[in-house]
Design an enzyme around this catalytic site. Structure first.
Site, PDB file in Angstrom:
ATOM      1  N   GLU A  94     -11.511  -3.125  -8.167  1.00  0.00           N
ATOM      2  CA  GLU A  94     -10.928  -3.727  -7.099  1.00  0.00           C
ATOM      3  C   GLU A  94      -9.873  -4.877  -7.608  1.00  0.00           C
ATOM      4  O   GLU A  94     -10.263  -5.914  -6.949  1.00  0.00           O
ATOM      5  CB  GLU A  94     -11.749  -4.087  -6.253  1.00  0.00           C
ATOM      6  CG  GLU A  94     -12.426  -2.757  -5.383  1.00  0.00           C
ATOM      7  CD  GLU A  94     -13.209  -3.174  -4.212  1.00  0.00           C
ATOM      8  OE1 GLU A  94     -12.637  -2.936  -3.139  1.00  0.00           O
ATOM      9  OE2 GLU A  94     -14.362  -3.916  -4.368  1.00  0.00           O
ATOM     10  N   GLU A 189     -17.695   4.410  -4.294  1.00  0.00           N
ATOM     11  CA  GLU A 189     -18.208   3.539  -3.504  1.00  0.00           C
ATOM     12  C   GLU A 189     -17.971   4.040  -1.960  1.00  0.00           C
ATOM     13  O   GLU A 189     -16.793   3.795  -1.605  1.00  0.00           O
ATOM     14  CB  GLU A 189     -18.080   2.062  -3.655  1.00  0.00           C
ATOM     15  CG  GLU A 189     -19.053   1.320  -2.778  1.00  0.00           C
ATOM     16  CD  GLU A 189     -18.818  -0.228  -2.961  1.00  0.00           C
ATOM     17  OE1 GLU A 189     -18.883  -0.884  -2.181  1.00  0.00           O
ATOM     18  OE2 GLU A 189     -18.628  -0.761  -4.160  1.00  0.00           O
TER      19      GLU A 189
END
Length: 222
Positions: A94, A189
């Protein structure tokens, strides 16, 4: 997971912790992160209790390339190219979450990404490199445009998501219109993130979500 030691001016890599894990016949989805101290800025920001470095030094990218190449070559030598060809190498976690997981510029991240791809595929051009995890779906398009400029192949996308089917339907339609219509999608995720997270009703939701995603995604990780 990347212990890097500087001994008498020489860089030494220690793969023992990862060796011990992979020797248990675990098939990894490799995430290339975070920065060893020797490659981080002097006052690097950190994340997690174990203080993972997220601020790159200006001269870190060549060192990062060497690290990733050595890492990849080590596991090709240890387990064989046929096994490692089944792995995925994802670049960072991220980086769009500025100052949380990445404290560099976008240009620095793209350089890190480029050097990671070059390093992995210098070992074998068939190896799969991609990512990174994305929270905001529109940023996937920006990254794809950057990849088109670099003309990198064997791509896959990884991302987080909290809603599944509608997100993935949109993403598939968007990718189908791009120059990489066959790119793989890996959702690495997702979860419910509520008080019901570990209760029985969520089990039914997980099963339904998996069924909903058949044909929309290459892998799904709760």
């Amino acid at each position: 997971m990347f212990p890097v030691i500087i001994e008498k001016g020489k860089t030494v890599y220690n793969w023992k912790y990862i060796d011990d894990l992979l020797d248990l016949k675990v098939k990894p989805f490799v995430e290339l992160a975070f920065l060893p101290t020797s490659m981080a800025a002097e006052n690097s920001k950190t994340v997690f209790w174990w203080k993972a470095n997220i601020t790159p030094a200006n001269d870190s990218f060549e060192k990062w390339h060497d690290l990733v190449k050595a890492f990849t070559q080590h596991y090709v030598d240890r387990y064989g190219i046929d096994e490692v060809l089944t792995w995925y190498f994802e670049v960072w976690n991220e980086p769009n979450l500025y100052k949380l997981f990445w404290d560099g510029t976008k240009s620095q991240y793209f350089e890190l990404y480029k050097q990671s791809v070059i390093a992995v595929r210098s070992v074998d051009n068939r190896l799969k490199v991609g990512g990174p995890l994305r929270v905001i779906m529109c940023q996937i398009l920006v990254l794809m445009e950057k990849r088109q400029m670099m003309k990198l192949q064997k791509l896959f996308l990884t991302r987080f998501a909290k809603s599944l089917k509608l997100d993935l339907e949109w993403l598939n339609k968007t990718i189908a219109k791009s120059e990489y219509p066959d790119v793989e999608i890996h959702l690495t995720e997702w979860n419910t993130r509520d008080p019901m997270h570990d209760r029985l009703p969520v089990a039914a939701y997980i099963v339904k979500s998996n069924l909903d995603c058949i044909g929309l995604i290459n892998s799904l990780a709760f």
